[in-house]
Design a protein around this motif. Structure first.
Motif, PDB file in Angstrom:
ATOM      1  N   ASP A 198     -65.425  59.044 -50.855  1.00 25.73           N
ATOM      2  CA  ASP A 198     -65.705  57.645 -51.178  1.00 25.73           C
ATOM      3  C   ASP A 198     -65.132  56.714 -50.124  1.00 25.73           C
ATOM      4  O   ASP A 198     -65.593  55.571 -49.983  1.00 25.73           O
ATOM      5  CB  ASP A 198     -65.074  57.268 -52.527  1.00 25.73           C
ATOM      6  CG  ASP A 198     -65.562  58.136 -53.665  1.00 25.73           C
ATOM      7  OD1 ASP A 198     -66.748  58.022 -54.016  1.00 25.73           O
ATOM      8  OD2 ASP A 198     -64.745  58.929 -54.189  1.00 25.73           O
ATOM      9  N   PHE A 199     -64.110  57.203 -49.394  1.00 25.05           N
ATOM     10  CA  PHE A 199     -63.370  56.344 -48.474  1.00 25.05           C
ATOM     11  C   PHE A 199     -62.875  57.186 -47.307  1.00 25.05           C
ATOM     12  O   PHE A 199     -62.333  58.276 -47.507  1.00 25.05           O
ATOM     13  CB  PHE A 199     -62.179  55.705 -49.208  1.00 25.05           C
ATOM     14  CG  PHE A 199     -61.293  54.844 -48.351  1.00 25.05           C
ATOM     15  CD1 PHE A 199     -61.599  53.512 -48.132  1.00 25.05           C
ATOM     16  CD2 PHE A 199     -60.141  55.367 -47.771  1.00 25.05           C
ATOM     17  CE1 PHE A 199     -60.768  52.704 -47.346  1.00 25.05           C
ATOM     18  CE2 PHE A 199     -59.311  54.580 -46.990  1.00 25.05           C
ATOM     19  CZ  PHE A 199     -59.621  53.246 -46.777  1.00 25.05           C
ATOM     20  N   SER A 205     -60.934  56.648 -55.687  1.00 29.69           N
ATOM     21  CA  SER A 205     -61.612  56.980 -54.433  1.00 29.69           C
ATOM     22  C   SER A 205     -61.120  58.320 -53.877  1.00 29.69           C
ATOM     23  O   SER A 205     -59.916  58.499 -53.642  1.00 29.69           O
ATOM     24  CB  SER A 205     -61.368  55.884 -53.388  1.00 29.69           C
ATOM     25  OG  SER A 205     -61.896  54.645 -53.793  1.00 29.69           O
ATOM     26  N   LYS A 206     -62.047  59.230 -53.653  1.00 26.37           N
ATOM     27  CA  LYS A 206     -61.721  60.479 -52.952  1.00 26.37           C
ATOM     28  C   LYS A 206     -61.664  60.129 -51.470  1.00 26.37           C
ATOM     29  O   LYS A 206     -62.673  59.701 -50.895  1.00 26.37           O
ATOM     30  CB  LYS A 206     -62.776  61.551 -53.219  1.00 26.37           C
ATOM     31  CG  LYS A 206     -62.460  62.916 -52.609  1.00 26.37           C
ATOM     32  CD  LYS A 206     -63.514  63.934 -52.995  1.00 26.37           C
ATOM     33  CE  LYS A 206     -63.208  65.295 -52.368  1.00 26.37           C
ATOM     34  NZ  LYS A 206     -61.958  65.875 -52.892  1.00 26.37           N
ATOM     35  N   SER A 207     -60.484  60.303 -50.855  1.00 26.75           N
ATOM     36  CA  SER A 207     -60.241  59.679 -49.554  1.00 26.75           C
ATOM     37  C   SER A 207     -59.857  60.684 -48.470  1.00 26.75           C
ATOM     38  O   SER A 207     -59.178  61.680 -48.726  1.00 26.75           O
ATOM     39  CB  SER A 207     -59.136  58.627 -49.688  1.00 26.75           C
ATOM     40  OG  SER A 207     -59.518  57.635 -50.624  1.00 26.75           O
ATOM     41  N   LYS A 260     -57.747  47.438 -51.556  1.00 31.26           N
ATOM     42  CA  LYS A 260     -57.900  47.541 -53.004  1.00 31.26           C
ATOM     43  C   LYS A 260     -58.167  46.166 -53.604  1.00 31.26           C
ATOM     44  O   LYS A 260     -59.005  46.027 -54.514  1.00 31.26           O
ATOM     45  CB  LYS A 260     -56.654  48.170 -53.635  1.00 31.26           C
ATOM     46  CG  LYS A 260     -56.475  49.647 -53.327  1.00 31.26           C
ATOM     47  CD  LYS A 260     -55.237  50.227 -53.995  1.00 31.26           C
ATOM     48  CE  LYS A 260     -55.445  50.386 -55.491  1.00 31.26           C
ATOM     49  NZ  LYS A 260     -54.273  51.053 -56.128  1.00 31.26           N
ATOM     50  N   GLY A 315     -70.117  54.588 -49.973  1.00 32.17           N
ATOM     51  CA  GLY A 315     -68.741  54.804 -49.552  1.00 32.17           C
ATOM     52  C   GLY A 315     -68.318  53.862 -48.434  1.00 32.17           C
ATOM     53  O   GLY A 315     -69.148  53.278 -47.726  1.00 32.17           O
ATOM     54  N   LEU A 324     -61.495  49.871 -52.048  1.00 32.89           N
ATOM     55  CA  LEU A 324     -60.756  51.102 -52.297  1.00 32.89           C
ATOM     56  C   LEU A 324     -60.224  51.036 -53.722  1.00 32.89           C
ATOM     57  O   LEU A 324     -59.767  49.983 -54.166  1.00 32.89           O
ATOM     58  CB  LEU A 324     -59.593  51.209 -51.301  1.00 32.89           C
ATOM     59  CG  LEU A 324     -58.607  52.373 -51.451  1.00 32.89           C
ATOM     60  CD1 LEU A 324     -59.298  53.712 -51.170  1.00 32.89           C
ATOM     61  CD2 LEU A 324     -57.425  52.180 -50.497  1.00 32.89           C
ATOM     62  N   THR A 325     -60.325  52.152 -54.446  1.00 32.99           N
ATOM     63  CA  THR A 325     -59.809  52.207 -55.809  1.00 32.99           C
ATOM     64  C   THR A 325     -58.963  53.457 -55.985  1.00 32.99           C
ATOM     65  O   THR A 325     -58.985  54.363 -55.132  1.00 32.99           O
ATOM     66  CB  THR A 325     -60.947  52.236 -56.853  1.00 32.99           C
ATOM     67  OG1 THR A 325     -61.585  53.537 -56.829  1.00 32.99           O
ATOM     68  CG2 THR A 325     -61.986  51.159 -56.572  1.00 32.99           C
ATOM     69  N   VAL A 345     -53.926  56.112 -54.816  1.00 27.36           N
ATOM     70  CA  VAL A 345     -55.143  56.865 -54.491  1.00 27.36           C
ATOM     71  C   VAL A 345     -54.737  58.330 -54.313  1.00 27.36           C
ATOM     72  O   VAL A 345     -54.511  58.808 -53.196  1.00 27.36           O
ATOM     73  CB  VAL A 345     -55.822  56.307 -53.226  1.00 27.36           C
ATOM     74  CG1 VAL A 345     -57.182  56.968 -53.010  1.00 27.36           C
ATOM     75  CG2 VAL A 345     -55.980  54.796 -53.324  1.00 27.36           C
TER      76      VAL A 345
END
Length: 249
Positions: A164-165, A112-114, A103, A192, A108-109, A133
């Motif tokens: 995204d991650f 972020s869809k992880s 982050k 991503g 990474l935020t 997250v």
């Protein structure tokens, strides 16, 4: 109050584990059958990527035999009990430190869809949620709701450009590394980030399906991602962090 919360969480996850493991043992054959119905892979090495850098282990005559071998570890009651008790808070703490560093590097935020690949009981998913997250999930051959859903990393159960991650520390368990990488690239959004923790030049345990001798053996499998960084880490026996970013076009 500060001491009761961890006890409540531990009791909750332990009770969830005990009830869930009983169901899994009853239906492990159905789990195996479900996976083999949805994946069409011919047994045998799938990668000749710099043979000196990445070696596929032999010994699996069929994909079924590979899955059964992996399930022997994933369904081991002693290991699963360890993962949700003594290992639980320790691993969440370490994973949280890794994710906070990412982050800080804007890799990474909180938005972020992880996805965590090969997440077992989901300590890394819990760590992502802990650092903010919230839209995070894991996949593994054996689900562990609500953190981990059932999924095979050779054939992810998600649409193209979903995440995204993506994070994984089980690359060594991939019988077909090119499929493992291909599914990450398929489900990762343009722009991503993928983070892999691996062991280089160290022989994994008996459940490893490949041995990595140089990061080039893994990086060379990626077709639409570029390396952000490669650095040394101390991650539960894994010594190298590889971060890649999917090209936007």
């Amino acid at each position: 109050m500060k001491t009761t919360k961890p006890l409540i969480y531990k009791s909750f996850f332990l009770s969830l584990f005990l009830s869930f493991i009983f169901i899994i043992f009853l239906f492990s054959d159905q789990i195996l059958s479900l996976h083999t119905q949805h994946i069409n892979i011919v047994p045998g090495p799938s990668v000749q990527n710099h043979a000196s850098n990445l070696r596929i282990r032999h010994g699996f005559n069929t994909y079924d035999s590979y899955l059964k071998h992996q399930l022997n570890k994933t369904l081991n009651p002693k290991l699963r009990n360890l993962w949700v008790t003594r290992d639980w808070e320790r691993k969440i703490k370490v994973f949280s430190e890794f994710f906070n560093k990412l982050k800080n590097q804007n890799l990474l935020t909180n938005d972020s869809k992880s996805l965590c690949i090969g997440a077992r009981v989901g300590q890394e998913v819990a760590a992502l949620i802990q650092v903010g997250v919230s839209d995070s999930v894991g996949i593994d051959l054996v689900p562990f709701p609500p953190l981990v859903i059932q999924g095979d990393f050779h054939d992810q159960p998600f649409k193209n450009s979903t995440f995204d991650f993506e994070f994984s520390n089980v690359f060594d368990h991939a019988l077909y590394p090119s499929k493992f990488v291909g599914e990450i690239e398929r489900t990762l959004k343009p722009g991503g980030i993928c983070v892999l923790h691996v062991a280089v030049s160290k022989r994994g345990d008996k459940y490893s399906a490949n041995d990595l001798f140089n990061v080039d053996g893994l990086v060379g499998l990626f077709k639409v991602c570029d390396v952000v960084h490669v650095k040394k880490v101390d991650g539960f026996g894994l010594d190298t962090e590889i971060v890649l970013k999917k090209r936007k076009s």
